[in-house]
Design a protein around this motif. Structure first.
Motif, mmCIF file in Angstrom:
data_model
loop_
_atom_site.group_PDB
_atom_site.id
_atom_site.type_symbol
_atom_site.label_atom_id
_atom_site.label_comp_id
_atom_site.label_asym_id
_atom_site.label_seq_id
_atom_site.Cartn_x
_atom_site.Cartn_y
_atom_site.Cartn_z
ATOM 1 N N GLU A 86 -32.115 29.422 -90.782
ATOM 2 C CA GLU A 86 -33.637 29.052 -91.288
ATOM 3 C C GLU A 86 -34.145 28.179 -90.737
ATOM 4 O OE1 GLU A 86 -33.451 32.077 -94.815
ATOM 5 O OE2 GLU A 86 -34.429 30.098 -95.861
ATOM 6 N N SER A 120 -28.290 43.227 -80.454
ATOM 7 C CA SER A 120 -29.828 42.576 -80.949
ATOM 8 C C SER A 120 -29.846 42.706 -82.239
ATOM 9 C CB SER A 120 -30.597 42.568 -80.214
ATOM 10 O OG SER A 120 -31.343 44.344 -79.834
ATOM 11 N N GLY A 176 -38.963 37.908 -88.928
ATOM 12 C CA GLY A 176 -37.965 36.860 -88.485
ATOM 13 C C GLY A 176 -39.609 35.213 -89.127
ATOM 14 N N GLU A 183 -29.593 37.053 -89.409
ATOM 15 C CA GLU A 183 -29.990 36.534 -90.065
ATOM 16 C C GLU A 183 -30.127 34.753 -90.655
ATOM 17 O OE1 GLU A 183 -34.099 38.369 -91.768
ATOM 18 O OE2 GLU A 183 -34.795 38.240 -89.704
ATOM 19 N N GLY A 210 -30.457 40.685 -85.462
ATOM 20 C CA GLY A 210 -31.058 39.829 -86.538
ATOM 21 C C GLY A 210 -31.189 40.563 -87.764
ATOM 22 N N ARG A 229 -36.852 32.463 -88.574
ATOM 23 C CA ARG A 229 -35.295 32.786 -89.032
ATOM 24 C C ARG A 229 -34.860 34.285 -87.667
ATOM 25 N NH1 ARG A 229 -35.461 36.684 -94.500
ATOM 26 N NH2 ARG A 229 -33.085 35.209 -94.850
ATOM 27 N N PHE A 230 -33.402 33.345 -87.935
ATOM 28 C CA PHE A 230 -32.668 33.666 -86.634
ATOM 29 C C PHE A 230 -31.222 34.473 -87.333
ATOM 30 C CE2 PHE A 230 -35.122 30.369 -85.385
ATOM 31 C CZ PHE A 230 -35.262 30.208 -83.927
#
Length: 165
Positions: free
Chosen positions: A26, A16, A132, A23, A20, A164-165
């Motif tokens: 978006e 994770s 994020g 990113e 992250g 954002r991911f």
């Protein structure tokens, strides 16, 4: 059992954190204003949403859709655009970006509709609020439409939230 559970939690935590940090995606949504330069010109208010997939830290592909509404001379009107293209950006706490987007537009007024080619050239500035979540302070675009075989040189300004991911 406890050792295996601890190992599993460690792997998930590491995955994770690394996911992250990348990113790659978006998603933007917010308020948008358009100065629609037709005859007569009109000030239109509406919304804009877009999604970006980042191929590298500085280059991404964008899909952008918006809707603007108003009543010039008492006639209810709407303009929608759907645009796609490349976007370059500088990744930092305050992040400037620029894009060239091509696609189409649809104008509806008094029960009639028309579609045309559309193009947006512009950019803006995002700033990080929390990890994020960013605020798109401003996005400004020159937005070309060609309704009625005539070019309309429009301006669009937007602001809102970027996830954002």
């Amino acid at each position: 059992m406890a050792r295996n559970l601890g190992l599993l939690l460690g792997v998930l935590l590491t995955a994770s954190i690394s996911a992250g940090a990348q990113e790659k995606v978006e998603v933007f949504g917010g308020y948008s204003y358009m100065r629609f330069n037709s005859s007569p010109g009109a000030n239109l208010n509406g919304w804009e949403i877009s999604g970006q997939y980042k191929f590298t830290d500085w280059l991404g592909g964008v899909a952008d859709v918006d809707g603007h509404y108003g009543s010039p001379r008492g006639v209810g009107s709407s303009v929608y655009t759907y645009l796609f293209g490349p976007q370059v950006s500088f990744s930092a706490r305050v992040s400037p970006f620029a894009h060239l987007l091509l696609g189409g537009a649809h104008l509806g007024a008094a029960g009639f509709g028309s579609s045309s080619f559309s193009m947006a050239i512009g950019g803006g500035i995002d700033t990080e609020l929390i990890r994020g979540v960013r605020w798109r302070i401003v996005q400004g675009d020159y937005l070309l439409t060609e309704f009625g075989s005539r070019a309309q040189n429009n301006v669009r300004f937007s602001t809102g939230i970027v996830l954002r991911f």
